[in-house]
Design an enzyme around this catalytic site. Structure first.
Site, PDB file in Angstrom:
ATOM      1  N   CYS A   1      -0.519   4.069   2.184  1.00 54.41           N
ATOM      2  CA  CYS A   1      -0.272   3.856   3.615  1.00 54.41           C
ATOM      3  C   CYS A   1       1.181   4.145   3.982  1.00 54.41           C
ATOM      4  O   CYS A   1       1.460   4.774   5.005  1.00 54.41           O
ATOM      5  CB  CYS A   1      -0.593   2.422   4.003  1.00 54.41           C
ATOM      6  SG  CYS A   1      -2.204   1.808   3.470  1.00 54.41           S
ATOM      7  N   ASP A   2       2.124   3.665   3.173  1.00 47.79           N
ATOM      8  CA  ASP A   2       3.526   3.619   3.586  1.00 47.79           C
ATOM      9  C   ASP A   2       4.482   4.483   2.765  1.00 47.79           C
ATOM     10  O   ASP A   2       5.661   4.591   3.106  1.00 47.79           O
ATOM     11  CB  ASP A   2       4.028   2.161   3.530  1.00 47.79           C
ATOM     12  CG  ASP A   2       3.246   1.252   4.462  1.00 47.79           C
ATOM     13  OD1 ASP A   2       2.777   1.742   5.500  1.00 47.79           O
ATOM     14  OD2 ASP A   2       3.098   0.057   4.141  1.00 47.79           O
TER      15      ASP A   2
ATOM     16  N   CYS B   1       0.836  -1.209   0.000  1.00 48.46           N
ATOM     17  CA  CYS B   1       0.000   0.000   0.000  1.00 48.46           C
ATOM     18  C   CYS B   1       0.863   1.249   0.000  1.00 48.46           C
ATOM     19  O   CYS B   1       1.408   1.643   1.032  1.00 48.46           O
ATOM     20  CB  CYS B   1      -0.923  -0.002   1.216  1.00 48.46           C
ATOM     21  SG  CYS B   1      -2.012   1.449   1.291  1.00 48.46           S
TER      22      CYS B   1
END
Length: 323
Positions: free
Chosen positions: A140-141, A137
């Site tokens: 997300c990261d 992701c």
């Protein structure tokens, strides 16, 4: 002996969507039951640093966040059940689910929050380096790879979107695809090929993820040329596997409407499925955003709509009796 558990709101799944639905449902007096499933807490329990969930100044840990959500749900009156649902029946006035334990769960309404699992390559080093340079992701990261060299693996819309997103953080983004053409929509391909920060490597499959980088993290990827069989390495500090997600909807096949990839279909802008009283929230119906905060939001919507559904149904039944 097997037990039948009855509730006004049955929730299958215990990630951000399911627990948010539980919190709102409990506060509305629905006395919800959450059946936690094979992965209690959902995807966040295998996510380490979380920096984009509102309300926390510092980086928090995914497992801790889910523990807090569960504690809050229980505090306001949710019953948590350690069981895995093996079958459901949505044909009756009550919705029933059979647990692996033998217990039966019966709900006046049903909230489906079973989520979706990222598809992985299944090659050496992938799981060992998950959270240490390997992710599924970018949204997300990606923030954790500011100024670093990163790669994206895949050739569909998800992979191209992830690569484009990562240019917000990295000056050196490489897309690795095992074929000589992409499956992504043409408009996305046009944006990708025109972007000066993105390089595409064709006809390469990832053979393994190699550790030994900073802090024991990812150092490089070992690649195999799909045409010649030649081996090579590409150095990188972050690798994003973007080959799609698999929604956990096997239980509902033949009972609820789904798209071609298995995501549950809902009425636009709502969590309402095609069966009245059954609501879907989180990644099981969202193949676009797939974030903890959006999952939690749709969980809230599902609980509110479930409460309204029951209130309207009970009002109609009372009016019929009075008449």
């Amino acid at each position: 002996m097997a037990t039948t558990h009855k509730t006004r709101m049955l929730i299958i799944g215990s990630g951000p969507a399911g627990l948010s639905a539980a919190i709102y449902g409990a506060r509305a007096g629905m006395e919800p039951i959450v059946v936690q499933g094979l992965q209690p807490g959902g995807q966040l329990t295998i996510t380490t640093d979380v920096e984009n969930y509102p309300g926390f100044r510092e980086v928090i840990q995914g497992p801790w966040l889910m523990q807090e959500m569960q504690a809050q749900a229980e505090h306001v009156g949710t019953r948590m059940m350690w069981d895995t649902i093996t079958s459901v029946d949505l044909s009756g006035e009550k919705f029933t689910a059979q647990g692996d334990s033998g217990d039966v769960y019966e709900g006046d309404t049903l909230v489906i929050a079973t989520g979706a699992q990222a598809r992985w390559l299944g090659v050496p080093g992938e799981q060992e380096l998950s959270g240490k340079g390997v992710s599924a992701c970018a949204t997300c990261d990606g923030f954790f790879y500011r100024g670093k060299k990163v790669v994206v693996i895949g050739g569909g819309n998800t992979a191209v979107e992830e690569a484009l997103y990562l240019t917000n953080h990295s000056e050196d983004v490489t897309l690795i695809h095992r074929r000589d053409s992409l499956r992504a929509e043409k408009i996305l391909q046009d944006r990708l090929f025109a972007h000066p920060k993105i390089n595409v490597v064709w006809n390469k499959r990832v053979d393994s993820f190699l550790g030994g980088g900073e802090g024991g993290g990812l150092r490089a990827l070992k690649l195999i040329d799909t045409v010649t069989g030649e081996e090579s390495e590409i150095e990188t500090e972050g690798a994003f596997v973007a080959i799609g997600h698999a929604p956990a909807t096997e239980l509902f096949k033949g009972q609820l409407a789904m798209d071609d990839t298995g995501y549950l279909l809902v009425e636009p802008g709502t969590p309402k499925t095609d069966v009245p009283g059954v609501f879907a929230c989180g990644d099981v119906m969202d193949h676009v955003y797939r974030q903890a905060i959006t999952a939690a939001g749709t969980g809230c919507m599902a609980a509110l709509d479930a409460e309204r559904f029951l209130a309207e149904k009970e009002f109609a039944e009372a009016a019929k009796v009075e008449a």
